[in-house]
Design an enzyme around this catalytic site. Structure first.
Site, mmCIF file in Angstrom:
data_model
loop_
_atom_site.group_PDB
_atom_site.id
_atom_site.type_symbol
_atom_site.label_atom_id
_atom_site.label_comp_id
_atom_site.label_asym_id
_atom_site.label_seq_id
_atom_site.Cartn_x
_atom_site.Cartn_y
_atom_site.Cartn_z
ATOM 1 N N GLY B 47 59.114 39.160 34.123
ATOM 2 C CA GLY B 47 59.718 37.861 33.826
ATOM 3 C C GLY B 47 58.786 36.697 34.105
ATOM 4 N N GLY B 49 55.834 36.256 32.811
ATOM 5 C CA GLY B 49 55.060 35.856 31.641
ATOM 6 C C GLY B 49 53.734 36.565 31.515
ATOM 7 N N ALA B 87 51.383 39.626 44.738
ATOM 8 C CA ALA B 87 50.267 38.845 45.290
ATOM 9 C C ALA B 87 49.742 37.798 44.301
ATOM 10 C CB ALA B 87 49.134 39.763 45.753
ATOM 11 N N ARG B 89 48.631 38.095 41.385
ATOM 12 C CA ARG B 89 47.303 38.581 41.019
ATOM 13 C C ARG B 89 47.134 38.983 39.557
ATOM 14 N NH1 ARG B 89 47.324 43.861 40.473
ATOM 15 N NH2 ARG B 89 45.131 44.218 40.851
ATOM 16 N N GLN B 90 48.187 39.008 38.751
ATOM 17 C CA GLN B 90 48.011 39.558 37.405
ATOM 18 C C GLN B 90 47.161 38.679 36.488
ATOM 19 O OE1 GLN B 90 48.287 42.476 36.348
ATOM 20 N NE2 GLN B 90 49.733 43.528 37.656
ATOM 21 N N THR B 91 47.388 37.383 36.506
ATOM 22 C CA THR B 91 46.589 36.515 35.619
ATOM 23 C C THR B 91 45.107 36.618 35.978
ATOM 24 O OG1 THR B 91 48.397 34.982 35.253
ATOM 25 C CG2 THR B 91 46.186 34.120 34.894
ATOM 26 N N ALA B 282 41.400 30.657 35.027
ATOM 27 C CA ALA B 282 42.814 30.618 35.429
ATOM 28 C C ALA B 282 43.112 31.382 36.720
ATOM 29 C CB ALA B 282 43.678 31.188 34.311
ATOM 30 N N GLU B 287 53.590 33.016 43.446
ATOM 31 C CA GLU B 287 54.172 32.752 44.765
ATOM 32 C C GLU B 287 53.927 31.327 45.262
ATOM 33 O OE1 GLU B 287 53.476 36.889 47.031
ATOM 34 O OE2 GLU B 287 51.956 36.203 45.621
#
Lengths: 283, 335
Positions: B47, B49, B87, B89-91, B282, B287
């Protein structure tokens, strides 16, 4: 569990006489929760949600009759409550969420008997009468008396109407809740005030929610304010009187200190109306 | 009787696993039979994005419309691991892995194109809009689709791996540089406290969030609004009401979270300062967007009525008790 969908009042009161252990369901916003939480185990559910004669708001001479199966949305949207009776509209509009208001009924709010039921304080100010029907006939009881347990709904009765005289005064309602929607009232105050030519209080009714075991009229406050001009001193004194009454009623409750302080804000706001009676012109 | 107060809260937050813990994201890019490109990545959409950001990073790197990209995610039998959606951390981490995988994939495409176009070298070969061509002689061109059709059985694919730089702290002193990168933010709140009922009403909020580079400003604003709403519940409403180990507010009719009616329109400010190790600059904000809100609100309450609330939630009752104690000169910690 058997479920019956009643089509007429007559049919429902016969079913109520037939099933000793039954529960009436209208909007179901309270009953369903009680069933799911295993608080009640009725033998039969009698659904009254499709009975037309239990719905709607009617003006009968000086009186207004609200069918017990009328939803909060229907009350909030009826133009009869646009003017001096705005307090009832406001109370109904502050209940739950749009979904709950579309299902929940004023009759259910009364017979469910929560001390926090939002529609009750305004109806107390209006000195409403409740009309019950059963095979034994019609029983009328003042809402104020009804709440004092002794006159509560009987197993075989159906609440069909709420009736009150369209008053001269202005009805107001103030609610305190933790958040702005979907929140049960921590406490509430309703007032019905009529002023005379000299701005003196000609008639006044004050009712509270969640300041006792059930919603009730605050007679000492009414008595004090009758004939006064609603200035700073009188309002402060009215707050004192209400706080003293609460002290006796809620003694020992951990919520008392907070409620005593917060009630000041509610009563002040409820009394803060300089607008003279603006009774709806009935054509 | 209402009093107005203002407060600010600041935070900085290290994204990723940090503290020397291996933080690895992987991705795989493959030319599909129909000439479209498949990106295989384990990053999970919860969720926040992630999928949208991954599409954007893939599309930008491959110079290819997202219409020609298929994302294959969240199936461990089909794709390499990209670590947890945690964390923030995905982007940054998985975004980097996708960018590297896409770049490796483009190198592979150039090599195959060199062969197909009978060239001496991959020098001067450009990959753009689903085609590979020689920049100074564009007639030497082959589309992804043609390339795919000619590779009978041979799969053109490449992998990418990003290993974040994290340093373990000194276990004796607790000193070191456990995280990289950090995300910064600041939130200013103006509110009103009813000194009789203890109710707090947020009037105005200005919220500034450093993002490195805003790959998708709408999603960032969504994160900021969401972080604020979540913190609003945390500060003013959410109470488990634990009594002798039992949770008394065990349902949402008792455990209150804000509704849309309690939320206000935020004035969001996105601050861009590209991070050199990040994909297109980016950084993660998932969080961080919640962190400065509680101190901003509590500071504004202090500014309004002069009491410090040190235990959440700041319920009307707790606030009234604190105001009464402060009037009587009692020094009590409210919590």
């Amino acid at each position: 569990m058997i479920v019956h969908r009643g089509k007429t009042i007559e049919e429902v009161i016969e079913l109520l006489a037939k099933y000793k252990d039954s529960k009436i369901i209208a909007g179901g916003t309270d009953v369903i929760l009680d069933i799911k939480d295993n608080k009640i185990f009725p033998e039969a559910l009698i659904d009254i949600s499709s009975i037309e004669e239990l719905k709607g708001i009617e003006l009968k001479g000086d009186f207004i009759e609200i069918g017990a199966g009328t939803t909060f949305t229907e009350i909030a949207e009826d133009e009869i409550f646009e003017k001096n009776l705005h307090g009832l509209k406001k109370a109904c509009k502050l209940i739950g969420s749009p979904q709950i208001r579309n299902r929940g009924t004023v009759g259910g709010n009364i017979v469910n008997g929560s001390p926090a039921a939002d529609s009750i304080p305004p109806l107390l100010c209006l000195e409403s009468t409740l009309i019950f029907e059963s095979l034994e006939g019609i029983r009328k009881v003042k809402l104020e008396d009804y709440l004092k347990s002794k006159y509560r709904i009987k197993e075989h009765e159906l609440l069909t109407k709420i009736r009150f005289k369209n008053p001269e005064g202005l009805l107001n309602f103030i609610k305190l809740a933790i958040r702005k929607a979907l929140a049960i009232s921590r406490m509430s105050i309703a007032t019905l005030i009529e002023l005379d030519e000299e701005e003196k209080v000609k008639d006044i009714k004050v009712a509270s929610g969640s300041l006792g075991r059930y919603p009730m009229r605050e007679l000492e406050v009414e008595e004090f304010l009758l004939g006064t001009i609603l200035g700073e001193y009188t309002v402060d004194e009215a707050v004192n009187i209400l706080q003293n009454a609460m002290e006796k009623r809620l003694k020992g409750r951990p919520t008392l200190p907070y409620k005593k302080r917060a009630v000041k804000s509610l009563l002040k706001e409820a009394l803060n109306q300089r607008i003279r009676s603006s009774r709806r012109v009935i054509s | 009787m209402k009093r107005i107060g203002r407060g600010i809260g600041l935070s900085f937050y290290g994204t990723g696993y940090g503290n020397g813990f291996p933080d690895v994201s992987r991705a795989k890019v493959r030319l599909l039979k129909d000439g479209n490109v498949g990106i295989y990545v384990g990053g999970t959409e919860v969720g926040q994005g992630a999928r949208t950001i991954f599409y954007q990073i893939g599309s930008e790197t491959l110079k290819l419309s997202s219409d020609n990209i298929s994302f294959i995610t969240e199936d461990t039998s089909l794709m390499p691991d990209s670590g947890t959606a945690a964390a923030s951390r995905q982007t940054y981490n998985t975004g980097n892995a996708i960018k590297i995988a896409c770049e490796n994939f483009m190198d592979r495409l150039r090599e195959v194109a060199k062969r197909e176009l009978k060239l001496n070298s991959t020098q001067g070969l450009k990959v753009n809009n689903g085609k590979i061509y020689l920049e100074f002689f564009p007639r030497k061109v082959i589309s992804f689709k043609e390339l795919a059709q000619k590779q009978k059985g041979n799969v053109i694919e490449a992998e990418g791996e990003f290993v974040a730089q994290t340093v373990e702290m000194d276990s004796e002193t607790g000193q070191g540089a456990p995280y990289w990168p950090y995300t910064f933010n600041a939130c200013g709140v103006e509110l009103e406290v009813d000194v009789l009922t203890g109710k707090v009403e947020i009037l105005k909020t200005r919220f500034a969030q450093d993002v490195g580079r805003a790959i998708n400003p709408h999603l960032i604003e969504g994160q900021m609004d969401g972080g604020f709403a979540m913190a609003l519940g945390y500060v003013l409403f959410e109470d488990l009401n634990i009594n002798e180990g039992r949770i008394k507010n065990q349902k949402f009719s008792k455990y209150l979270i804000p509704t849309a009616m309690d939320m206000i329109d935020l004035e969001n400010v996105i601050v861009e300062d590209p991070e050199s190790t990040a994909p297109f600059g980016a950084k993660g904000v998932g969080e961080p967007v919640m962190i400065p809100i509680a101190p901003a609100i509590l500071n504004a309450i202090y500014d309004a009525v002069g009491v410090r609330i040190t235990e959440l939630p700041a319920t009307p009752e707790k606030l009234i008790e604190a105001i009464e104690d402060s009037k009587e000169g009692r020094v009590v910690k409210h919590g």
